[in-house]
Design a protein around this motif. Structure first.
Motif, short mmCIF file in Angstrom:
data_model
loop_
_atom_site.label_atom_id
_atom_site.label_comp_id
_atom_site.label_asym_id
_atom_site.label_seq_id
_atom_site.Cartn_x
_atom_site.Cartn_y
_atom_site.Cartn_z
N ASP A 136 1.05 -0.92 0.27
CA ASP A 136 0.14 0.02 -0.13
C ASP A 136 0.86 1.32 -0.08
O ASP A 136 1.91 1.53 0.73
CB ASP A 136 -1.22 -0.09 1.14
N GLY A 137 0.39 2.47 -0.81
CA GLY A 137 1.52 3.54 -0.90
C GLY A 137 2.09 3.49 -1.63
O GLY A 137 3.08 4.73 -1.42
N TRP A 138 2.47 2.48 -2.16
CA TRP A 138 3.79 2.57 -3.65
C TRP A 138 3.26 3.28 -4.71
O TRP A 138 2.54 2.75 -5.28
CB TRP A 138 4.50 1.23 -3.47
N PRO A 139 4.54 4.15 -5.50
CA PRO A 139 4.13 4.33 -6.45
C PRO A 139 4.29 3.33 -7.53
O PRO A 139 4.88 3.13 -7.23
CB PRO A 139 4.92 5.83 -6.24
N LEU A 140 3.58 3.24 -7.93
CA LEU A 140 3.78 2.44 -9.56
C LEU A 140 4.13 3.31 -10.68
O LEU A 140 3.03 4.09 -10.82
CB LEU A 140 2.30 1.36 -9.52
N LEU A 141 5.27 3.77 -11.53
CA LEU A 141 5.24 4.35 -12.49
C LEU A 141 5.20 4.18 -13.29
O LEU A 141 5.71 2.90 -13.97
CB LEU A 141 6.53 4.73 -12.25
N ILE A 142 4.30 3.56 -14.39
CA ILE A 142 3.91 3.07 -16.59
C ILE A 142 4.01 3.66 -17.16
O ILE A 142 3.89 4.98 -17.11
CB ILE A 142 3.02 2.41 -16.06
N ASP A 143 5.08 3.31 -18.09
CA ASP A 143 5.55 4.24 -19.41
C ASP A 143 3.73 3.54 -19.97
O ASP A 143 3.27 2.48 -20.31
CB ASP A 143 6.75 3.24 -20.15
N PRO A 144 3.94 4.40 -21.00
CA PRO A 144 2.36 4.68 -21.90
C PRO A 144 2.30 3.65 -22.76
O PRO A 144 1.87 3.37 -23.03
CB PRO A 144 2.70 6.21 -22.27
N ALA A 145 3.79 3.08 -23.04
CA ALA A 145 3.42 1.75 -24.09
C ALA A 145 3.47 0.63 -23.35
O ALA A 145 2.91 -0.21 -24.29
CB ALA A 145 4.98 1.79 -24.75
N VAL A 146 3.11 1.04 -22.61
CA VAL A 146 3.46 -0.58 -21.82
C VAL A 146 1.71 -0.88 -21.43
O VAL A 146 0.83 -1.12 -21.99
CB VAL A 146 3.47 -0.58 -20.30
N VAL A 147 0.63 0.42 -21.60
CA VAL A 147 -0.70 0.74 -21.81
C VAL A 147 -1.06 0.38 -22.87
O VAL A 147 -2.74 0.19 -23.35
CB VAL A 147 -1.44 1.89 -20.36
N ASP A 148 -0.58 0.63 -23.96
CA ASP A 148 -1.31 0.89 -24.81
C ASP A 148 -1.05 -0.56 -25.60
O ASP A 148 -1.80 -0.78 -26.61
CB ASP A 148 0.03 2.19 -25.65
N GLU A 149 -0.94 -1.44 -25.02
CA GLU A 149 -0.35 -2.58 -25.55
C GLU A 149 -2.17 -3.65 -24.82
O GLU A 149 -2.90 -3.20 -24.47
CB GLU A 149 0.58 -3.43 -24.38
N GLU A 150 -1.92 -4.17 -26.19
CA GLU A 150 -3.15 -4.82 -25.95
C GLU A 150 -3.56 -6.20 -24.45
O GLU A 150 -4.10 -6.13 -24.09
CB GLU A 150 -3.75 -5.44 -27.14
N TRP A 151 -2.83 -6.43 -25.04
CA TRP A 151 -2.38 -8.01 -24.11
C TRP A 151 -0.78 -7.22 -23.60
O TRP A 151 0.28 -7.38 -24.10
CB TRP A 151 -2.44 -9.17 -24.18
N VAL A 152 0.39 -7.44 -21.69
CA VAL A 152 0.98 -7.41 -21.49
C VAL A 152 1.16 -8.39 -20.93
O VAL A 152 0.26 -9.12 -19.46
CB VAL A 152 0.48 -6.17 -20.37
#
Length: 184
Positions: A136-152
């Motif tokens: 709980d409380g940890w920042p999770l930084l995600i690159d936009p290219a990860v979010v753009d993938e249909e499946w990861v």
């Protein structure tokens, strides 16, 4: 069940394999997040000896290199305070620790967390750390290219097995922030 990416012989809903996951990951999978039902999170059972990206991709399909994400624990320091965070970038990228991460965390110095810290604080195995089930409380930084993938393809909390999730579902995890320029 057939996995939506890669060539895996053994895939099924992660909710059916909670016993193969670490406790924090199993809890997160069981309850789902951000409108993602547990049934949409897929577990693929794999050999822990080939958990590292290069060997894994060689065995299960070259297309996975562009559809796999690495999850790295970092420690940001400012004064005497240390902030632990997780960065998620596609496997073909590096994390911009000295730029995007340092700026986002407001830290003077950022480095990769020692293995003992990463494993001890997350309750996950080294080589299998995943953004699912973080403290709980940890920042999770995600690159936009990860979010753009249909499946990861991501870790499962253990070196045995991986999770396959919709890219957009990762942005709905607790503490998630999509950070431009995170992966270089």
């Amino acid at each position: 069940m057939r996995a939506p990416i890669g060539s895996f012989e053994d895939a099924c809903p992660a909710a059916d394999r909670l016993g193969l996951l670490t406790a924090p990951v199993a809890r997160a999978v069981e309850k789902g997040w951000g409108g993602v039902p547990a049934e949409q999170i897929i577990h693929v059972d794999t050999d822990p000896e080939i958990a590292d990206t290069a060997a894994f991709v060689e065995r299960h399909g070259a297309d996975l290199l562009s559809r796999s994400a690495n999850c790295l624990v970092v420690a940001g320091k400012r004064g005497g305070a240390v902030t632990l965070a997780v960065c998620l970038v596609l496997s073909r990228c590096r994390v911009d620790v000295k730029g995007a991460v340092r700026e986002h965390l407001g830290a003077r110095k950022v480095s990769f967390a020692p293995m003992e810290t990463a494993v001890g604080e997350t309750g996950m195995e080294y080589g299998g750390i995943t953004p699912v089930g973080l403290p709980d409380g940890w920042p999770l930084l995600i690159d936009p290219a990860v979010v753009d993938e249909e499946w990861v393809l991501i870790g499962s909390g253990t070196r045995r097995g991986k999770l396959i999730v919709p890219g957009k579902a990762l942005a709905a995890l607790p503490g998630a922030v999509v950070v431009d320029g995170l992966g270089v």
